[in-house]
Design a protein around this motif. Structure first.
Motif, PDB file in Angstrom:
ATOM      1  N   ARG A 134      -2.329  -5.960  -5.402  1.00 29.82           N
ATOM      2  CA  ARG A 134      -2.632  -5.961  -3.973  1.00 29.82           C
ATOM      3  C   ARG A 134      -3.732  -6.976  -3.654  1.00 29.82           C
ATOM      4  O   ARG A 134      -3.695  -7.636  -2.610  1.00 29.82           O
ATOM      5  CB  ARG A 134      -3.050  -4.563  -3.516  1.00 29.82           C
ATOM      6  CG  ARG A 134      -1.860  -3.651  -3.208  1.00 29.82           C
ATOM      7  CD  ARG A 134      -2.296  -2.369  -2.577  1.00 29.82           C
ATOM      8  NE  ARG A 134      -2.686  -1.396  -3.586  1.00 29.82           N
ATOM      9  CZ  ARG A 134      -3.263  -0.225  -3.327  1.00 29.82           C
ATOM     10  NH1 ARG A 134      -3.548   0.100  -2.087  1.00 29.82           N
ATOM     11  NH2 ARG A 134      -3.562   0.608  -4.295  1.00 29.82           N
ATOM     12  N   GLN A 135      -4.708  -7.101  -4.525  1.00 30.01           N
ATOM     13  CA  GLN A 135      -5.762  -8.086  -4.310  1.00 30.01           C
ATOM     14  C   GLN A 135      -5.193  -9.512  -4.372  1.00 30.01           C
ATOM     15  O   GLN A 135      -5.614 -10.394  -3.610  1.00 30.01           O
ATOM     16  CB  GLN A 135      -6.868  -7.902  -5.356  1.00 30.01           C
ATOM     17  CG  GLN A 135      -7.692  -6.636  -5.178  1.00 30.01           C
ATOM     18  CD  GLN A 135      -8.355  -6.561  -3.801  1.00 30.01           C
ATOM     19  OE1 GLN A 135      -8.826  -7.564  -3.277  1.00 30.01           O
ATOM     20  NE2 GLN A 135      -8.395  -5.362  -3.234  1.00 30.01           N
ATOM     21  N   GLU A 187       0.824  -1.205   0.000  1.00 28.44           N
ATOM     22  CA  GLU A 187       0.000   0.000   0.000  1.00 28.44           C
ATOM     23  C   GLU A 187       0.856   1.252   0.000  1.00 28.44           C
ATOM     24  O   GLU A 187       0.558   2.231  -0.699  1.00 28.44           O
ATOM     25  CB  GLU A 187      -0.926  -0.014   1.212  1.00 28.44           C
ATOM     26  CG  GLU A 187      -1.907   1.146   1.241  1.00 28.44           C
ATOM     27  CD  GLU A 187      -2.874   1.056   2.401  1.00 28.44           C
ATOM     28  OE1 GLU A 187      -3.651   2.007   2.578  1.00 28.44           O
ATOM     29  OE2 GLU A 187      -2.836   0.049   3.143  1.00 28.44           O
ATOM     30  N   GLU A 231      -3.730  -1.988  -7.841  1.00 28.75           N
ATOM     31  CA  GLU A 231      -4.808  -2.606  -7.075  1.00 28.75           C
ATOM     32  C   GLU A 231      -4.931  -4.100  -7.374  1.00 28.75           C
ATOM     33  O   GLU A 231      -5.178  -4.905  -6.462  1.00 28.75           O
ATOM     34  CB  GLU A 231      -6.129  -1.902  -7.389  1.00 28.75           C
ATOM     35  CG  GLU A 231      -7.330  -2.458  -6.630  1.00 28.75           C
ATOM     36  CD  GLU A 231      -7.207  -2.288  -5.119  1.00 28.75           C
ATOM     37  OE1 GLU A 231      -7.826  -3.096  -4.393  1.00 28.75           O
ATOM     38  OE2 GLU A 231      -6.471  -1.383  -4.672  1.00 28.75           O
ATOM     39  N   GLU A 279       2.296   1.968  -3.283  1.00 28.42           N
ATOM     40  CA  GLU A 279       1.215   2.125  -4.256  1.00 28.42           C
ATOM     41  C   GLU A 279       1.295   1.079  -5.373  1.00 28.42           C
ATOM     42  O   GLU A 279       1.270   1.390  -6.568  1.00 28.42           O
ATOM     43  CB  GLU A 279       1.214   3.543  -4.836  1.00 28.42           C
ATOM     44  CG  GLU A 279       0.975   4.610  -3.769  1.00 28.42           C
ATOM     45  CD  GLU A 279       0.954   6.014  -4.337  1.00 28.42           C
ATOM     46  OE1 GLU A 279       1.329   6.187  -5.520  1.00 28.42           O
ATOM     47  OE2 GLU A 279       0.564   6.932  -3.614  1.00 28.42           O
TER      48      GLU A 279
END
Length: 619
Positions: A354-355, A345, A351, A348
């Motif tokens: 990160r999932q 996180e 997404e 950055e």
């Protein structure tokens, strides 16, 4: 098994007799002990004495020896005392000296309810009994002074090398083996001697230490043979930061700097982390990179931190760590994944990636071993807390540790380490009373976080720790009075000045006035708890002990512990310390069953219930 009738036996065995085993007798070795059979008189030759297989056999063996009662009875008493400590009654423990002494090493004199001298004598007499049953066993303490080449070699070594090589040098000298003839085959004989004859508990460590020291000598002495180094327990995989690509090193430096001084205006919840937590992030990142490379990923392909946090790389690193842990998921992997999610996180990461990382963490949870509870407490800590419940003497010694150590310090008032023992006693007292973390303990300052309130004799002490000094940014406040305050004042009045010779605000100060190192104080605590309890307890484990001790008496007050610890989330204490209800339910049921049985027994005694005998049954 060999035919006993074909073996030759001595007429009678006396103290100090030497029994040389024949080739037939040598064949009677089983496991780690040798069955020695003796007879006491010519007319008893046909009546063979029972082999020494259990402690009962050893006890009977010593009882039959032709020894003075003053020599024989202490050995027999020692055998019975060892059985009381380690056995379940009946003297049925295997007569395996190595195993027995290894188990006794986990006991302290206090845990055994004996003085240090009596505990040492018990083990010494147990060894003596085994040596009488095994006359060929050498006494490791009966060492004549070295002579000739070995004496010259010993004189040329420093104290550390002499200590590391003492056993092997005396063993070689006893077998007329010159230093130039020490080789791998000889070390194998030496290891067998330590294990089977000398009954050294940590014989493997002695062999490893001896080999390492000998190889140091072999580098400087041409005639000495280098020995084969013992195999490492596991192949090292750690990759130092200096070997990393420059971009990856810079990214890690920037990350740690951000964690130490975060930007408060990022639009998400952030907080300044403690230095110890930042060290954990650094360690976990090195572990992740090293494990990824160990799995086969090229180090130069991990040019930036984004590359390291890629889901495929993290998955490969986890597979490598699982394989090293014998296909088990460990707490290290959970800690690493928690840090990975936070770092993903901060940098950055996209997404989608990160999932995928969250999905990997969920897989980690789904494949959790059955014996690893979700409260995330290590097996070592769980065993410690369970012992508090079933071993009342252990629990009593834990709670009285400050008093026991303080008494030792007062008894040794004139010795150099008495003040250090008293400091450790006070540190343990504060850990038991306040349940604070190690860093907060060593950071206590007189007049600031530690203050006296009121005037004697109605005074008390207050400990106040500001939010920025606490791991979870929650302020802590404790009140000390009674025995806790008395021990603190004794330390300040009589002992602290012997440890610190300069003005200092720190409660636990070094001689130069600086704050004592947290690791140094922790080491002292672990060393002294090992001496008293037979097992070392770390400062943080006292925090677990505080919770468990309270909840044993107040199982429905988990929230009280949570507030005492200063948890921001009350579920933290519940996750770690709440116990299944089955145990309490089982106790309630057993109390009911026993009460019902007592009632039935009373009614039967009064003749209110008639038992019909089988012979009286009518068809």
């Amino acid at each position: 098994m060999a035919d006993f009738d074909s073996c030759e036996y001595p007429e009678q065995l006396h103290a100090g007799d030497s029994l040389q085993p024949s080739s037939q007798n040598q064949a009677l070795a089983q496991d780690n002990f040798t069955m020695i059979t003796i007879v006491h008189h010519k007319e008893d030759k046909e009546k063979m004495v029972k082999p020494v297989i259990t402690l009962r056999d050893l006890y009977d063996f010593v009882g039959r020896l032709d020894l003075p009662a003053a020599q024989k009875k202490p050995m027999m008493s020692a055998i019975k005392r060892v059985n009381e400590l380690l056995g379940q009654g009946g003297l049925d423990l295997p007569a395996d000296p190595s195993a027995l002494l290894h188990r006794l090493a986990a006991w302290s004199p206090a845990m055994a309810g004996m003085s240090a001298g009596a505990f040492a004598n018990m083990k010494s007499r147990l060894r003596a009994a085994f040596r009488l049953a095994r006359p060929q066993m050498a006494n490791p303490r009966a060492r004549p002074q070295l002579q000739g080449a070995w004496r010259n070699l010993q004189a040329s070594l420093d104290v550390t090398m002499q200590r590391n090589l003492s056993r092997v040098m005396h063993f070689a000298a006893r077998h007329a083996r010159p230093p130039s003839d020490v080789d791998d085959a000889f070390i194998e004989r030496f290891a067998a001697h330590l294990r089977d004859d000398a009954m050294v508990v940590d014989w493997e460590a002695v062999v490893r230490r001896s080999i390492r020291a000998w190889n140091v000598l072999a580098k400087t002495r041409a005639k000495f043979q280098a020995l084969t180094a013992p195999k490492p327990k596991r192949t090292p995989y750690w990759i130092a930061i200096d070997e990393w690509p420059e971009g990856l090193r810079n990214d890690l430096t920037d990350l740690l700097r951000h964690l130490a001084k975060p930007n408060l205006f990022t639009g998400r919840k952030v907080r300044k982390l403690k230095p110890t937590t930042i060290i954990q992030y650094r360690h976990m990142t090195i572990t992740l990179v090293s494990a990824a490379v160990g799995s086969g990923i090229a180090l130069n392909s991990l040019a930036r931190l984004h590359d390291v946090l890629a889901p495929d790389v993290v998955a490969a690193a986890l597979n490598f760590l699982v394989a090293r842990a014998d296909n088990r998921i460990t707490q290290l992997m959970y800690q690493m994944m928690v840090r990975v999610l936070v770092m993903a996180e901060i940098v950055e990461l996209p997404e989608g990636q990160r999932q995928r990382l969250k999905a990997i963490f969920e897989e980690l949870e789904a494949n959790r071993p059955a014996d690893m509870p979700k409260r995330s407490m290590t097996a070592k800590n769980r065993a410690l807390l369970e012992r508090l419940e079933y071993d009342q003497r252990f629990a009593d010694l834990v709670h009285c540790l400050p008093d026991l150590l303080a008494s030792q310090a007062r008894a040794r008032h004139k010795t150099t380490n008495a003040a250090s023992i008293m400091r450790t006693a006070l540190a343990i007292d504060l850990l038991l009373i306040c349940s604070m973390r190690r860093e907060n303990l060593v950071s206590l300052e007189l007049g600031k976080s530690l203050r006296r309130m009121g005037k004697p004799p109605h005074h008390f002490w207050i400990i106040e720790i500001e939010p920025e000094e606490v791991k979870n940014a929650e302020p802590l406040r404790y009140r000390l009075e009674g025995k806790a305050a008395a021990l603190l004042e004794e330390y300040l009045d009589e002992w602290r000045g012997r440890l610190c010779h300069h003005p200092s605000p720190w409660l636990f100060a070094r001689p130069d006035g600086s704050r004592v190192d947290a690791r140094s104080l922790a080491s002292s605590i672990e060393r002294l708890t090992k001496r008293v309890l037979g097992m070392s307890i770390s400062p943080h484990q006292f925090r677990h002990i505080s919770a468990e001790s309270f909840l044993l008496e107040n199982p429905d007050k988990v929230n009280t512990i949570s507030e005492h610890f200063g948890h921001t989330d009350s579920n933290t204490a519940r996750r770690y310390y709440s116990r299944p209800k089955q145990k309490e339910a089982s106790r309630t049921y057993q109390a009911h069953a026993l009460k019902a049985r007592e009632g039935s027994a009373r009614r039967l005694a009064k003749g209110k219930i008639k038992i019909v005998r089988k012979s009286e049954d009518k068809l």
